[in-house]
Design an enzyme around this catalytic site. Structure first.
Site, mmCIF file in Angstrom:
data_model
loop_
_atom_site.group_PDB
_atom_site.id
_atom_site.type_symbol
_atom_site.label_atom_id
_atom_site.label_comp_id
_atom_site.label_asym_id
_atom_site.label_seq_id
_atom_site.Cartn_x
_atom_site.Cartn_y
_atom_site.Cartn_z
ATOM 1 N N ASP A 79 0.831 -1.195 0.000
ATOM 2 C CA ASP A 79 0.000 0.000 0.000
ATOM 3 C C ASP A 79 0.868 1.248 0.000
ATOM 4 O O ASP A 79 1.664 1.453 0.920
ATOM 5 C CB ASP A 79 -0.889 -0.027 1.250
ATOM 6 C CG ASP A 79 -1.885 1.108 1.299
ATOM 7 O OD1 ASP A 79 -1.974 1.876 0.327
ATOM 8 O OD2 ASP A 79 -2.579 1.225 2.326
ATOM 9 N N ASP A 129 -2.556 6.726 -5.635
ATOM 10 C CA ASP A 129 -2.659 5.815 -4.497
ATOM 11 C C ASP A 129 -2.961 4.406 -4.985
ATOM 12 O O ASP A 129 -3.898 4.207 -5.764
ATOM 13 C CB ASP A 129 -3.754 6.302 -3.552
ATOM 14 C CG ASP A 129 -3.899 5.444 -2.316
ATOM 15 O OD1 ASP A 129 -2.870 5.043 -1.749
ATOM 16 O OD2 ASP A 129 -5.047 5.166 -1.908
#
Length: 461
Positions: free
Chosen positions: A138, A338
């Site tokens: 992530d 992201d």
């Protein structure tokens, strides 16, 4: 070799229960989700190093990539859950840029990053001898953690065996008095605690999932030839939430405790990934230089929250025509890229312009009604359409970088009879924009921190 005294375990247990009780009591609402079983045996045995020419390359699949066939109604329910968690992740990210303090009602613990549901996974190993783990990666998170025995409080079910630090000769607890312990707060938004001289971490995600335990160092193995000694990670003794059966998380954000910064001397603060779509179930995550020479690079911006990766969105074109959006609409809000956000968020004005033009270009096709509660509002039933013409959409970033999006980057499949435009608008033009992972599918995305650049190469996995 790890050893704990009975008094140390007791103190740690009390501290973890105390922190955990704060987290749980402050988030009493229940969030349910499907358990996703992804283990080492489920990832492809072939290694993509030869294709990319980089030695520290790991195969990547989506956490749902192996799932058994589901009915249309089951898939729709899952999508609603994914989008709901995606909304929570986005709300947290945007609150950080607005300067909103995410303090819990107790006033003692701040929310950490949001894990969300749009994650991709890799296999790594920890310890001596090594233990294989399957973790989500992530770019919006810093801390790398995994569940650890003896699970002093609680561990959720995972497919792989839980890491046992007592069986590793290279495991070491981090001292509570060290600067390393003090750095935890920057990556978790939760100040560290102490058990005697041992450093304890805690992190809670926006969906009420959490992990608490010992902050430690261990040997991290990425490939047979790539090992990182004294890697700092969280050894979770109390872990609960919507992690499916994943063994933990790998943090790739710009923070001192992330794997990017911890391996700076080895990989030069450079990493790349290619997220697979349904046509190519396997992608890759690479640490180090050696990306494709054809990459188009846009400047990497440092925004008010420096751990996120900022980009400058300049314009959006549809069918070769630039949408009538003032550049100030994009510059006022700002944009980050992201890996864990699913649906791209645009300033309200920009999204309305895109939606209007897209609907006009798709006017010949049958519209579809999305499931209740879904934020996606432009959907089509293309099940019986042969080779439908999906309008071309191009995003232009700083440095005159044009990203041409294909059907899989534009439409998000809800069911076989419902595909929706994979964008949504923020509530206003001042909230942070987020370039999500649907638009990144099959692109090699390279993050070069020393040069402050982010590169894109289409059709890379």
């Amino acid at each position: 070799m790890l050893s704990f005294s009975s008094s140390q375990l007791l103190v740690a247990l009390l501290l973890i229960i105390y922190v955990g009780s704060i987290l749980v009591s402050s988030h009493s609402r229940e969030v349910t989700g499907r358990q996703d079983y992804i283990g080492a045996s489920l990832l492809p045995s072939s290694h993509p190093e030869k294709a990319t020419g980089r030695k520290s390359t790991l195969p990547v699949i989506h956490r749902d990539g192996h799932s058994h066939p589901r009915s249309s109604s089951e898939q729709s329910r899952d999508i609603v859950q994914i989008i709901r968690l995606d909304n929570e992740r986005v709300a947290f990210i945007q609150s950080k840029f607005r300067g909103v303090d995410q303090t819990l009602s107790s006033g003692k613990v701040r929310l950490g990053a949001i894990l969300g549901a749009g994650n991709y996974v890799v296999n790594i190993s920890l310890g001596t001898p090594k233990r294989g783990l399957t973790v989500a990666f992530d770019t919006g998170s810093a801390l790398t953690w995994t569940q650890c025995l003896p699970c002093v409080v609680s561990c959720y079910r995972q497919v792989n065996l839980i890491f046992d630090p007592s069986r590793s000769s290279s495991y070491r607890n981090v001292s509570c008095a060290s600067t390393t312990c003090a750095q935890i707060a920057s990556g978790t938004s939760v100040p560290p605690s102490c058990s005697g001289s041992t450093c304890l971490y805690g992190i809670i995600y926006g969906d009420s999932s959490y992990s608490n335990g010992f902050f430690a160092t261990e040997k991290l193995t990425l490939s047979p030839t790539d090992k990182i000694n004294n890697f700092q990670f969280g050894c979770g003794q109390d872990n609960q939430g919507l992690f499916g059966s994943l063994d933990g998380l790998m943090g790739l954000s710009r923070d001192r405790i992330s794997i990017v910064e911890q391996t700076a001397s080895k990989y030069g603060r450079i990493f790349s990934y290619c997220l697979p779509d349904t046509s190519t179930p396997t992608g890759y995550l690479s640490l180090g230089a050696g990306g494709r020479s054809s990459a188009a690079f846009t400047p990497m911006l440092t925004l008010s929250e420096p751990s996120f990766y900022g980009v400058k969105l300049v314009a959006i074109n549809i069918e070769g025509k630039r949408l009538p959006i003032s550049p100030t609409v994009f510059s006022r809000a700002g944009t980050i890229i992201d890996s864990g956000t699913v649906i791209t968020r645009l300033p309200r004005t920009a999204y309305r312009a895109l939606r209007t033009a897209f609907r006009q270009a798709m006017r010949r096709y049958l519209r579809a009604r999305p499931p209740p509660g879904l934020i996606l509002d432009t959907c089509y039933n293309l099940r019986r359409s042969i080779n439908p013409h999906i309008p071309s959409v191009t995003f232009t970033f700083g440095g005159d970088v044009n990203i041409n999006l294909t059907r899989n980057n534009l439409l998000y499949t809800i069911s076989r009879s419902c595909e929706c435009l994979a964008f949504t608008g923020n509530s206003d033009d001042s909230s942070m924009g987020i370039y999500g992972n649907v638009q990144q599918l099959k692109f090699e995305v390279t993050f070069n921190l020393p040069r402050r650049q982010i590169g894109f190469v289409p059709n890379s996995c």
